[in-house]
Scaffold this motif. Sequence first.
Motif, PDB file in Angstrom:
ATOM      1  N   GLY A  15      15.618  -8.981   4.463  1.00 40.92           N
ATOM      2  CA  GLY A  15      14.351  -8.684   5.276  1.00 40.92           C
ATOM      3  C   GLY A  15      14.043  -7.140   5.441  1.00 40.92           C
ATOM      4  N   ALA A  16      15.024  -6.226   5.598  1.00 35.68           N
ATOM      5  CA  ALA A  16      14.694  -4.759   5.803  1.00 35.68           C
ATOM      6  C   ALA A  16      14.331  -4.339   4.360  1.00 35.68           C
ATOM      7  N   TYR A  17      15.025  -4.741   3.420  1.00 40.69           N
ATOM      8  CA  TYR A  17      14.809  -4.515   2.023  1.00 40.69           C
ATOM      9  C   TYR A  17      13.250  -4.802   1.528  1.00 40.69           C
ATOM     10  N   PHE A  18      12.942  -5.926   1.561  1.00 36.47           N
ATOM     11  CA  PHE A  18      11.637  -6.623   1.151  1.00 36.47           C
ATOM     12  C   PHE A  18      10.650  -5.828   1.962  1.00 36.47           C
ATOM     13  N   THR A  19      11.126  -5.472   3.383  1.00 37.39           N
ATOM     14  CA  THR A  19       9.576  -4.927   4.132  1.00 37.39           C
ATOM     15  C   THR A  19       9.351  -3.500   3.638  1.00 37.39           C
ATOM     16  N   LEU A  20      10.767  -2.698   3.197  1.00 39.83           N
ATOM     17  CA  LEU A  20      10.405  -1.440   2.729  1.00 39.83           C
ATOM     18  C   LEU A  20       9.937  -1.220   1.441  1.00 39.83           C
ATOM     19  N   ILE A  21      10.076  -2.225   0.729  1.00 39.78           N
ATOM     20  CA  ILE A  21       9.526  -2.245  -0.643  1.00 39.78           C
ATOM     21  C   ILE A  21       8.204  -2.694  -0.819  1.00 39.78           C
ATOM     22  N   GLU A  22       7.855  -3.350   0.320  1.00 38.97           N
ATOM     23  CA  GLU A  22       6.320  -3.824   0.613  1.00 38.97           C
ATOM     24  C   GLU A  22       5.606  -2.632   1.106  1.00 38.97           C
ATOM     25  N   VAL A  23       6.334  -2.100   2.096  1.00 43.70           N
ATOM     26  CA  VAL A  23       5.321  -0.904   2.891  1.00 43.70           C
ATOM     27  C   VAL A  23       5.358   0.220   1.772  1.00 43.70           C
ATOM     28  N   THR A  24       6.166   0.533   0.718  1.00 45.31           N
ATOM     29  CA  THR A  24       6.100   1.360  -0.106  1.00 45.31           C
ATOM     30  C   THR A  24       5.325   1.102  -1.139  1.00 45.31           C
ATOM     31  N   SER A  25       5.105   0.080  -1.548  1.00 45.32           N
ATOM     32  CA  SER A  25       3.930  -0.426  -2.535  1.00 45.32           C
ATOM     33  C   SER A  25       2.753  -0.263  -2.053  1.00 45.32           C
ATOM     34  N   LEU A  26       2.498  -0.804  -0.954  1.00 47.56           N
ATOM     35  CA  LEU A  26       1.247  -0.862  -0.160  1.00 47.56           C
ATOM     36  C   LEU A  26       0.635   0.607   0.116  1.00 47.56           C
ATOM     37  N   LEU A  27       1.595   1.421   0.542  1.00 40.64           N
ATOM     38  CA  LEU A  27       1.267   3.055   0.864  1.00 40.64           C
ATOM     39  C   LEU A  27       0.948   3.671  -0.475  1.00 40.64           C
ATOM     40  N   ARG A  28       1.865   3.408  -1.584  1.00 40.50           N
ATOM     41  CA  ARG A  28       1.476   4.080  -2.768  1.00 40.50           C
ATOM     42  C   ARG A  28       0.476   3.655  -3.452  1.00 40.50           C
ATOM     43  N   HIS A  29      -0.127   2.343  -3.099  1.00 37.31           N
ATOM     44  CA  HIS A  29      -1.284   1.958  -3.812  1.00 37.31           C
ATOM     45  C   HIS A  29      -2.595   2.739  -3.288  1.00 37.31           C
ATOM     46  N   ALA A  30      -2.578   2.564  -1.857  1.00 36.39           N
ATOM     47  CA  ALA A  30      -3.641   3.287  -1.272  1.00 36.39           C
ATOM     48  C   ALA A  30      -3.563   4.700  -1.481  1.00 36.39           C
ATOM     49  N   VAL A  31      -2.467   5.537  -1.428  1.00 32.37           N
ATOM     50  CA  VAL A  31      -2.577   6.857  -1.800  1.00 32.37           C
ATOM     51  C   VAL A  31      -3.132   7.164  -3.298  1.00 32.37           C
ATOM     52  N   GLU A  32      -2.525   6.380  -4.265  1.00 31.62           N
ATOM     53  CA  GLU A  32      -2.985   6.562  -5.553  1.00 31.62           C
ATOM     54  C   GLU A  32      -4.564   6.353  -5.699  1.00 31.62           C
ATOM     55  N   GLN A  33      -5.116   5.291  -4.960  1.00 33.40           N
ATOM     56  CA  GLN A  33      -6.534   5.049  -4.833  1.00 33.40           C
ATOM     57  C   GLN A  33      -7.315   6.376  -4.487  1.00 33.40           C
ATOM     58  N   GLN A  34      -6.679   7.042  -3.477  1.00 34.36           N
ATOM     59  CA  GLN A  34      -7.492   8.070  -2.852  1.00 34.36           C
ATOM     60  C   GLN A  34      -7.479   8.894  -3.825  1.00 34.36           C
ATOM     61  N   LEU A  35      -6.293   9.368  -4.490  1.00 31.15           N
ATOM     62  CA  LEU A  35      -6.052  10.396  -5.321  1.00 31.15           C
ATOM     63  C   LEU A  35      -7.034  10.395  -6.719  1.00 31.15           C
ATOM     64  N   ARG A  36      -7.156   9.209  -7.094  1.00 29.93           N
ATOM     65  CA  ARG A  36      -8.104   8.885  -8.027  1.00 29.93           C
ATOM     66  C   ARG A  36      -9.566   9.231  -7.753  1.00 29.93           C
ATOM     67  N   GLU A  37     -10.004   8.843  -6.460  1.00 26.50           N
ATOM     68  CA  GLU A  37     -11.240   8.915  -6.076  1.00 26.50           C
ATOM     69  C   GLU A  37     -11.492  10.294  -5.746  1.00 26.50           C
TER      70      GLU A  37
END
Length: 167
Positions: A15-37
């Motif tokens: 559970g900790a592993y999957f939560t870490l991966i999900e948080v990392t993926s969601l955060l990176r997606h939002a950061v990448e979108q902001q940087l592109r824009e």
Amino acid sequence: MPDAPPPSLDPVQLGAYFTLIEVTSLLRHAVEQQLREAGNLSYVQFQLLARLGDSPTGSHRMTDLADGVVYSRSGLTYQAGLLEKAGLVVRAPSPDDERSVTVTITDAGRALLAEVLPGHIEVVSGLLFEPLSPADVRALAALLAPVRDHIRAAPPRSAASRRRQAQ
């Protein structure tokens, strides 16, 4: 002699592993979108500019940058080339080692970094730190640092021989 059971994770570890991966993926997606824009930058390009911008000299060797941003040398060379074409960095032979290349942020690179940084901080603060108390943030940093250090204890990818990497 019976075969040993394959390694496994207990439910809490999984559970900790999957939560870490999900948080990392969601955060990176939002950061990448902001940087592109905000600056038409990829995540890796932003990391390069940020590391160069934080350096007292504004410069780093390519190999050190590749290790720091955890990116392949060839991929980093390509990204640095794009940044150089845009006038955000310059590349030159290293004064200390003619086999090395040094990357230096330009004034235009610093200006773009200053332009995208407020939005970047806003996204990271809002998504990662807002739901946490200051004590939680300290605990998160204390938990992640030894994991990072353990993973980074292996020699950096740039120190591995190219022959071994090709196998």
